[in-house]
Design a protein around this motif. Structure first.
Motif, PDB file in Angstrom:
ATOM      1  N   GLN A 111       0.822  -1.213   0.000  1.00 43.22           N
ATOM      2  CA  GLN A 111       0.000   0.000   0.000  1.00 43.22           C
ATOM      3  C   GLN A 111       0.857   1.266   0.000  1.00 43.22           C
ATOM      4  O   GLN A 111       0.358   2.337  -0.315  1.00 43.22           O
ATOM      5  N   PHE A 175      -6.768   0.486   1.038  1.00 44.00           N
ATOM      6  CA  PHE A 175      -6.876  -0.957   0.851  1.00 44.00           C
ATOM      7  C   PHE A 175      -7.972  -1.306  -0.155  1.00 44.00           C
ATOM      8  O   PHE A 175      -7.817  -2.214  -0.969  1.00 44.00           O
ATOM      9  N   LEU A 178      -6.518  -1.051  -3.625  1.00 43.55           N
ATOM     10  CA  LEU A 178      -5.314  -1.825  -3.913  1.00 43.55           C
ATOM     11  C   LEU A 178      -5.635  -2.967  -4.883  1.00 43.55           C
ATOM     12  O   LEU A 178      -6.661  -3.637  -4.736  1.00 43.55           O
TER      13      LEU A 178
END
Length: 196
Positions: A111, A175, A178
């Motif tokens: 990340q 997230f 991602l």
């Protein structure tokens, strides 16, 4: 059957079965009221927007969990995150904690986070030893920073560097944004390492 995977809101009851005793009986967390299953499910859902939340499931039971969360509010802190981990008493000293954390840190690294901090209520020799075995280094103690169970408590801070620093870093990737194509392979690799 054993499995390391992403947590879902449906895991809230199983996770709370691990976490609630820490709230009620210890100062390892400064949370003082056990949340409802519904509120905790919403917490999981909300955290998963920005940070990974992982569980280790063994024979249908949540054996442990780990997650990342915000370090501080200001934009200049955005490359830092805090980590938390809790393992069910029945699965202590099985290597699950190490596997959950190594999986979590691989995701946080992808990340784009630079630092991950562990915040440990002191004294807690077991947690300190665990984090230091994984490469965390101590850097500060906040003295008498919290009051719980009739005592003023100290909190120690440990740091693990995830990525190089450099100039002009790109903001970390949420997230939820991602590319998660690597996750099945990562989860399978880590799951294979769980001690039977």
């Amino acid at each position: 059957m054993s499995l390391i995977r992403l947590a879902t809101p449906e895991d809230a009851a199983g996770i709370l079965a691990i976490y609630a005793p820490y709230i009620q009986d210890t100062s390892f967390t400064f949370e003082t009221e056990v949340p409802s299953v519904e509120d905790f499910a919403e917490r999981i859902k909300t955290y998963l927007i920005n940070w990974p939340w992982l569980v280790c499931e063994i024979d249908g039971k949540i054996a442990g969990y780990a997650y990342g969360t915000r370090y501080r509010e200001r934009v200049a802190y955005q490359w830092c995150t805090e980590s938390s981990i809790y393992i069910h008493d029945d699965f202590q000293k099985t290597g699950i904690g190490r596997l959950l954390y190594s999986t979590l840190f691989e995701i946080l690294k992808r990340q784009g986070f630079r630092n991950v901090y562990a915040v440990i209520n002191l004294p807690n020799e077991k947690s300190v030893a665990f984090h230091e075995r994984l490469g965390f280094t101590y850097f500060a103690t906040y003295e008498q920073v919290g009051y719980k169970l009739g005592k003023w408590k100290n909190v120690g801070w440990w740091r693990l560097i995830l990525n190089e620093f450099g100039n002009e870093p790109a903001p970390p990737i949420k997230f939820s944004d991602l590319d998660k194509d690597f996750l099945p392979t990562l989860f399978e690799e880590k799951t294979r390492q769980i001690r039977k």
